[in-house]
Design a protein around this motif. Structure first.
Motif, short mmCIF file in Angstrom:
data_model
loop_
_atom_site.label_atom_id
_atom_site.label_comp_id
_atom_site.label_asym_id
_atom_site.label_seq_id
_atom_site.Cartn_x
_atom_site.Cartn_y
_atom_site.Cartn_z
N GLN A 68 0.89 -1.16 -0.01
CA GLN A 68 0.08 -0.14 0.00
C GLN A 68 0.75 1.06 0.11
O GLN A 68 1.89 1.30 0.43
CB GLN A 68 -0.87 -0.05 1.16
N LEU A 69 0.26 2.50 -0.60
CA LEU A 69 0.86 3.73 -0.70
C LEU A 69 -0.11 4.69 0.04
O LEU A 69 -1.34 4.68 -0.78
CB LEU A 69 1.41 4.06 -2.12
N VAL A 70 0.19 5.36 1.07
CA VAL A 70 -0.59 6.25 1.46
C VAL A 70 -0.04 7.59 1.51
O VAL A 70 0.99 7.79 2.33
CB VAL A 70 -1.03 5.88 2.93
N GLU A 71 -1.10 8.65 1.05
CA GLU A 71 -0.29 10.01 1.04
C GLU A 71 -1.17 10.57 2.09
O GLU A 71 -2.09 10.10 2.59
CB GLU A 71 -0.87 10.70 -0.48
N SER A 72 -0.34 11.67 2.71
CA SER A 72 -1.00 12.48 3.57
C SER A 72 -0.37 14.00 3.34
O SER A 72 0.65 14.21 2.75
CB SER A 72 -0.58 11.96 5.04
N GLY A 73 -1.10 14.86 4.05
CA GLY A 73 -0.44 16.37 4.06
C GLY A 73 -1.18 17.30 3.02
O GLY A 73 -0.87 18.51 3.16
N GLY A 74 -2.32 16.72 2.36
CA GLY A 74 -3.00 17.75 1.52
C GLY A 74 -3.87 18.50 2.15
O GLY A 74 -4.13 18.49 3.52
N GLY A 75 -4.44 19.83 1.67
CA GLY A 75 -5.25 20.71 2.20
C GLY A 75 -5.47 21.94 1.42
O GLY A 75 -5.36 21.95 0.37
N LEU A 76 -6.01 23.04 2.27
CA LEU A 76 -6.18 24.17 1.56
C LEU A 76 -5.21 25.26 2.02
O LEU A 76 -5.00 25.27 3.20
CB LEU A 76 -7.74 24.61 2.24
N VAL A 77 -4.79 25.88 1.20
CA VAL A 77 -3.62 26.89 1.47
C VAL A 77 -3.75 28.17 0.39
O VAL A 77 -4.27 27.99 -0.68
CB VAL A 77 -2.06 26.19 1.16
N THR A 113 -3.50 23.70 -7.85
CA THR A 113 -4.66 22.96 -7.39
C THR A 113 -5.14 21.62 -8.06
O THR A 113 -5.17 21.83 -9.28
CB THR A 113 -6.02 23.82 -7.40
N ALA A 114 -5.07 20.51 -7.43
CA ALA A 114 -5.10 19.13 -8.16
C ALA A 114 -5.18 18.21 -6.93
O ALA A 114 -4.93 18.34 -5.87
CB ALA A 114 -4.06 18.90 -8.88
N VAL A 115 -5.59 17.01 -7.56
CA VAL A 115 -5.36 15.73 -6.55
C VAL A 115 -3.68 15.36 -6.91
O VAL A 115 -3.48 15.05 -8.14
CB VAL A 115 -6.19 14.51 -6.79
N TYR A 116 -3.03 15.20 -5.93
CA TYR A 116 -1.59 14.50 -5.95
C TYR A 116 -1.56 13.17 -5.74
O TYR A 116 -1.87 12.91 -4.50
CB TYR A 116 -0.74 15.58 -4.99
N GLY A 146 -0.78 5.56 -4.78
CA GLY A 146 -1.44 5.94 -3.73
C GLY A 146 -2.73 6.57 -4.03
O GLY A 146 -3.18 6.33 -5.51
N GLN A 147 -3.64 6.77 -3.14
CA GLN A 147 -5.16 6.95 -3.34
C GLN A 147 -5.29 8.57 -3.86
O GLN A 147 -6.13 8.81 -4.24
CB GLN A 147 -5.81 6.72 -2.25
N GLY A 148 -4.09 9.20 -3.43
CA GLY A 148 -4.26 10.63 -3.70
C GLY A 148 -4.66 11.47 -2.81
O GLY A 148 -5.42 10.98 -1.73
N THR A 149 -4.32 12.61 -2.70
CA THR A 149 -4.58 13.68 -1.71
C THR A 149 -5.00 15.08 -2.35
O THR A 149 -4.12 15.54 -3.34
CB THR A 149 -3.43 13.68 -0.55
N GLN A 150 -5.76 15.89 -1.97
CA GLN A 150 -6.34 16.91 -2.29
C GLN A 150 -5.71 18.15 -1.96
O GLN A 150 -5.34 18.42 -0.93
CB GLN A 150 -7.84 17.42 -2.53
N VAL A 151 -5.04 18.71 -3.04
CA VAL A 151 -4.36 20.24 -2.52
C VAL A 151 -5.11 21.42 -3.48
O VAL A 151 -5.34 21.27 -4.45
CB VAL A 151 -2.93 20.07 -3.15
N THR A 152 -5.53 22.22 -2.42
CA THR A 152 -6.50 23.39 -2.95
C THR A 152 -5.67 24.51 -2.77
O THR A 152 -5.37 25.12 -1.44
CB THR A 152 -7.78 23.50 -2.44
N VAL A 153 -5.29 25.31 -3.98
CA VAL A 153 -4.64 26.68 -3.37
C VAL A 153 -5.61 27.81 -3.64
O VAL A 153 -6.08 27.96 -5.01
CB VAL A 153 -3.26 27.09 -4.21
N SER A 154 -6.39 28.45 -2.87
CA SER A 154 -7.16 29.48 -3.03
C SER A 154 -7.13 30.50 -1.89
O SER A 154 -6.76 30.26 -0.63
CB SER A 154 -8.47 28.85 -3.20
N SER A 155 -7.51 31.95 -2.15
CA SER A 155 -7.62 32.85 -1.09
C SER A 155 -8.94 32.84 -0.41
O SER A 155 -9.19 33.74 0.36
CB SER A 155 -7.19 33.98 -1.53
#
Length: 121
Positions: A3-12, A90-93, A112-121
């Protein structure tokens, strides 16, 4: 089972930073190259960068100077440090790993399953 597990994504906010992690676990003999890809809505998945088992990294032009890939071989983990983030990042990484698994003693690429990164003000 691997298994590959990603973490650390979010809104920035634009100009901010995030650090993604991707940990491989399971019946693994060794891991060769590891990589990061991303997929924005309505677009094809694209390569962000890769890193060899020796730590040599290559990057897509659009992230050079902003993103850094590193890995900890003892932890079977690859990292993506993202600085100076832009809304277009902004994308799923997704991470992947080219590895030799123990079960069938075969070389295979896992995702991995992917982690969402969203770049927005």
């Amino acid at each position: 089972q691997v298994q590959l597990v990603e973490s650390g994504g979010g809104l920035v906010q634009p100009g901010g930073s995030l650090r993604l992690s991707c940990a491989a676990s399971g019946s693994i003999i060794s891991i060769y190259a590891m990589g990061w890809y991303r997929q924005a809505p309505g677009k094809q998945r694209e390569l962000v960068g890769t890193i060899t088992s020796g730590g040599s990294a290559n990057y897509a032009e659009f992230v050079k100077g902003r993103f850094t890939i590193s890995r900890d071989n003892a932890k079977n983990t690859v990292y993506l440090q993202m600085n100076s983030l832009k809304p277009e990042d902004t994308a799923v990484y997704y991470c992947n790993a080219d590895l030799l698994e123990r079960l069938y003693t075969r070389r295979k690429t896992y995702w991995g399953q992917g982690t969402q990164v969203t770049v927005s003000s």
